[in-house]
Design a protein around this motif. Structure first.
Motif, PDB file in Angstrom:
ATOM      1  N   LEU A  67      40.305  37.745  39.392  1.00 55.38           N
ATOM      2  CA  LEU A  67      41.278  37.831  38.312  1.00 55.38           C
ATOM      3  C   LEU A  67      42.497  38.615  38.753  1.00 55.38           C
ATOM      4  O   LEU A  67      42.384  39.613  39.461  1.00 55.38           O
ATOM      5  CB  LEU A  67      40.642  38.494  37.084  1.00 55.38           C
ATOM      6  CG  LEU A  67      39.485  37.736  36.421  1.00 55.38           C
ATOM      7  CD1 LEU A  67      38.898  38.572  35.299  1.00 55.38           C
ATOM      8  CD2 LEU A  67      39.944  36.389  35.886  1.00 55.38           C
ATOM      9  N   GLY A  68      43.664  38.138  38.325  1.00 54.46           N
ATOM     10  CA  GLY A  68      44.912  38.820  38.675  1.00 54.46           C
ATOM     11  C   GLY A  68      45.506  39.551  37.490  1.00 54.46           C
ATOM     12  O   GLY A  68      44.950  39.572  36.388  1.00 54.46           O
ATOM     13  N   PHE A  74      42.091  41.337  31.988  1.00 49.84           N
ATOM     14  CA  PHE A  74      42.059  42.191  33.168  1.00 49.84           C
ATOM     15  C   PHE A  74      43.155  43.253  33.111  1.00 49.84           C
ATOM     16  O   PHE A  74      42.963  44.407  33.539  1.00 49.84           O
ATOM     17  CB  PHE A  74      42.221  41.330  34.425  1.00 49.84           C
ATOM     18  CG  PHE A  74      42.044  42.090  35.707  1.00 49.84           C
ATOM     19  CD1 PHE A  74      40.796  42.543  36.102  1.00 49.84           C
ATOM     20  CD2 PHE A  74      43.128  42.372  36.513  1.00 49.84           C
ATOM     21  CE1 PHE A  74      40.626  43.245  37.280  1.00 49.84           C
ATOM     22  CE2 PHE A  74      42.973  43.081  37.691  1.00 49.84           C
ATOM     23  CZ  PHE A  74      41.722  43.517  38.084  1.00 49.84           C
ATOM     24  N   ALA A  75      44.309  42.873  32.549  1.00 48.78           N
ATOM     25  CA  ALA A  75      45.406  43.835  32.410  1.00 48.78           C
ATOM     26  C   ALA A  75      45.022  44.955  31.458  1.00 48.78           C
ATOM     27  O   ALA A  75      45.337  46.137  31.700  1.00 48.78           O
ATOM     28  CB  ALA A  75      46.663  43.119  31.928  1.00 48.78           C
ATOM     29  N   LYS A  83      39.521  49.783  37.895  1.00 49.84           N
ATOM     30  CA  LYS A  83      40.048  49.376  39.198  1.00 49.84           C
ATOM     31  C   LYS A  83      39.244  48.183  39.711  1.00 49.84           C
ATOM     32  O   LYS A  83      38.051  48.065  39.441  1.00 49.84           O
ATOM     33  CB  LYS A  83      39.973  50.518  40.202  1.00 49.84           C
ATOM     34  CG  LYS A  83      40.860  51.704  39.839  1.00 49.84           C
ATOM     35  CD  LYS A  83      40.734  52.807  40.879  1.00 49.84           C
ATOM     36  CE  LYS A  83      41.609  54.006  40.498  1.00 49.84           C
ATOM     37  NZ  LYS A  83      41.503  55.097  41.497  1.00 49.84           N
ATOM     38  N   SER A  84      39.884  47.303  40.449  1.00 54.26           N
ATOM     39  CA  SER A  84      39.245  46.101  40.964  1.00 54.26           C
ATOM     40  C   SER A  84      38.072  46.467  41.868  1.00 54.26           C
ATOM     41  O   SER A  84      38.197  47.314  42.753  1.00 54.26           O
ATOM     42  CB  SER A  84      40.259  45.260  41.733  1.00 54.26           C
ATOM     43  OG  SER A  84      39.640  44.099  42.233  1.00 54.26           O
ATOM     44  N   GLY A  85      36.919  45.837  41.645  1.00 53.35           N
ATOM     45  CA  GLY A  85      35.717  46.107  42.422  1.00 53.35           C
ATOM     46  C   GLY A  85      34.855  47.204  41.862  1.00 53.35           C
ATOM     47  O   GLY A  85      33.775  47.489  42.390  1.00 53.35           O
ATOM     48  N   GLN A  86      35.312  47.849  40.784  1.00 51.92           N
ATOM     49  CA  GLN A  86      34.557  48.948  40.175  1.00 51.92           C
ATOM     50  C   GLN A  86      33.594  48.384  39.132  1.00 51.92           C
ATOM     51  O   GLN A  86      33.893  47.410  38.452  1.00 51.92           O
ATOM     52  CB  GLN A  86      35.534  49.937  39.527  1.00 51.92           C
ATOM     53  CG  GLN A  86      34.861  51.129  38.878  1.00 51.92           C
ATOM     54  CD  GLN A  86      35.884  52.061  38.231  1.00 51.92           C
ATOM     55  OE1 GLN A  86      37.092  51.838  38.362  1.00 51.92           O
ATOM     56  NE2 GLN A  86      35.412  53.073  37.535  1.00 51.92           N
ATOM     57  N   ALA A  87      32.419  49.007  39.000  1.00 48.13           N
ATOM     58  CA  ALA A  87      31.444  48.581  38.006  1.00 48.13           C
ATOM     59  C   ALA A  87      31.878  49.011  36.620  1.00 48.13           C
ATOM     60  O   ALA A  87      32.574  50.014  36.452  1.00 48.13           O
ATOM     61  CB  ALA A  87      30.068  49.157  38.329  1.00 48.13           C
ATOM     62  N   LEU A  88      31.479  48.246  35.612  1.00 49.85           N
ATOM     63  CA  LEU A  88      31.818  48.572  34.229  1.00 49.85           C
ATOM     64  C   LEU A  88      30.970  49.735  33.729  1.00 49.85           C
ATOM     65  O   LEU A  88      29.953  50.086  34.312  1.00 49.85           O
ATOM     66  CB  LEU A  88      31.603  47.337  33.349  1.00 49.85           C
ATOM     67  CG  LEU A  88      32.469  46.107  33.661  1.00 49.85           C
ATOM     68  CD1 LEU A  88      32.092  44.962  32.726  1.00 49.85           C
ATOM     69  CD2 LEU A  88      33.947  46.434  33.524  1.00 49.85           C
ATOM     70  N   GLY A  89      31.402  50.309  32.622  1.00 50.23           N
ATOM     71  CA  GLY A  89      30.674  51.414  32.029  1.00 50.23           C
ATOM     72  C   GLY A  89      31.312  52.750  32.325  1.00 50.23           C
ATOM     73  O   GLY A  89      32.072  52.917  33.289  1.00 50.23           O
ATOM     74  N   ILE A  95      27.868  45.953  35.338  1.00 51.54           N
ATOM     75  CA  ILE A  95      27.996  44.885  36.327  1.00 51.54           C
ATOM     76  C   ILE A  95      29.341  44.978  37.030  1.00 51.54           C
ATOM     77  O   ILE A  95      30.305  45.543  36.510  1.00 51.54           O
ATOM     78  CB  ILE A  95      27.833  43.504  35.658  1.00 51.54           C
ATOM     79  CG1 ILE A  95      28.934  43.286  34.619  1.00 51.54           C
ATOM     80  CG2 ILE A  95      26.456  43.352  35.063  1.00 51.54           C
ATOM     81  CD1 ILE A  95      28.929  41.888  34.015  1.00 51.54           C
ATOM     82  N   VAL A  96      29.388  44.441  38.238  1.00 51.72           N
ATOM     83  CA  VAL A  96      30.636  44.417  39.021  1.00 51.72           C
ATOM     84  C   VAL A  96      31.296  43.052  38.911  1.00 51.72           C
ATOM     85  O   VAL A  96      32.498  42.949  38.684  1.00 51.72           O
ATOM     86  CB  VAL A  96      30.346  44.752  40.500  1.00 51.72           C
ATOM     87  CG1 VAL A  96      31.619  44.665  41.333  1.00 51.72           C
ATOM     88  CG2 VAL A  96      29.724  46.132  40.618  1.00 51.72           C
TER      89      VAL A  96
END
Length: 255
Positions: A67-68, A74-75, A83-89, A95-96
């Motif tokens: 996603l961009g 994503f925005a 940050k991109s690649g970071q897991a949620l929570g 999940i990543v």
């Protein structure tokens, strides 16, 4: 075209070629296979893709790409510190990667795949149960065969002990001048073709007894009348001698 022109068999090129038997046929086969493969590749390249294939390729390409910033969701995540690649929570335990899409392409109804899976599991379970029942039946048949075989062996042994007891009874009775057995089956039956009616009646009466019953009755008679034990093969002097020196009145006691 040059390929369609006939070869000049008088040229130097033809003379220098290997003309061993069979080689021209092998070359022609290889050339035909190569031409067929090239034709297949050309047809595959020139083949027009169907709408479904084009949709699948575009969908796979989009799903594989990250996603961009142009994606509104994503925005928003980035504005909240993602940050991109970071897991949620809050602590990064989520999940990543996004949850993959399960796109339905067939025409079957909802739940059809689950139904097929459940039927396959039921079929497998039925097959396992049949195997288990077959194995159990085979084991039971083997146990029954062993029991029957053991019973036959024991019956043959008792029949042999009975004949030995009858032979001993006849000898001991005759030694005491007893000409007629107490029961007809106490002695070994003479092999005569003609028998009296009375003997036939006695034979019918004795046939009601089993081999084990006859053996028990006859061994008891031998012990009481002649102080003889077929298991020991010994004639004792009196009842006291028999009871004190003989282990018992059955084969099990003498084992």
């Amino acid at each position: 075209m040059e390929d369609d022109e006939e070869e000049d068999y008088m040229s130097d090129l033809f003379i220098k070629q290997d003309v061993r038997p069979g080689l021209p046929m092998v070359r022609r086969m290889k050339d035909a296979i190569q031409k067929e493969e090239k034709q297949k590749e050309a047809n595959e390249k020139n083949r027009q893709k169907s709408i479904k294939e084009e949709e699948k390729e575009r969908r796979d390409l989009v799903l594989k790409s990250a996603l961009g910033n142009e994606n509104k969701g994503f925005a928003l995540l980035q504005k909240m510190g993602y940050k991109s690649g970071q897991a949620l929570g809050k602590s990064g335990e989520g999940i990543v990667e996004p949850i993959p899409l399960n796109i339905k392409t067939g025409r079957s109804g909802l739940g059809h795949e689950e139904l097929k899976k459940r039927k396959a599991e039921e079929k497998l379970e039925n097959y396992r149960q049949k195997l288990h029942m077959k194995k159990k039946a085979n084991e039971q048949a083997a146990d029954q065969f062993r029991i029957r075989f053991k019973n036959k062996q024991e019956e043959r042994k008792m029949e042999g002990d009975l004949r030995k007891s009858q032979r001993a009874c006849q000898q001991l009775d005759m030694q005491k001048d007893i000409d007629v057995p107490k029961e007809t089956w106490y002695w070994l039956e003479p092999e005569e073709e003609d028998k009296d009616e009375e003997d036939k009646e006695d034979e019918c009466t004795s046939s009601d007894l089993s081999v084990s019953e006859k053996l028990h009755i006859l061994t008891a008679y031998l012990r009481e009348k002649h102080f003889y034990c077929i298991w020991c093969g010994t004639t004792y002097e009196d009842p006291e001698d028999l009871s004190s020196n003989c282990p018992g009145d059955s084969a099990a006691d003498h084992d």
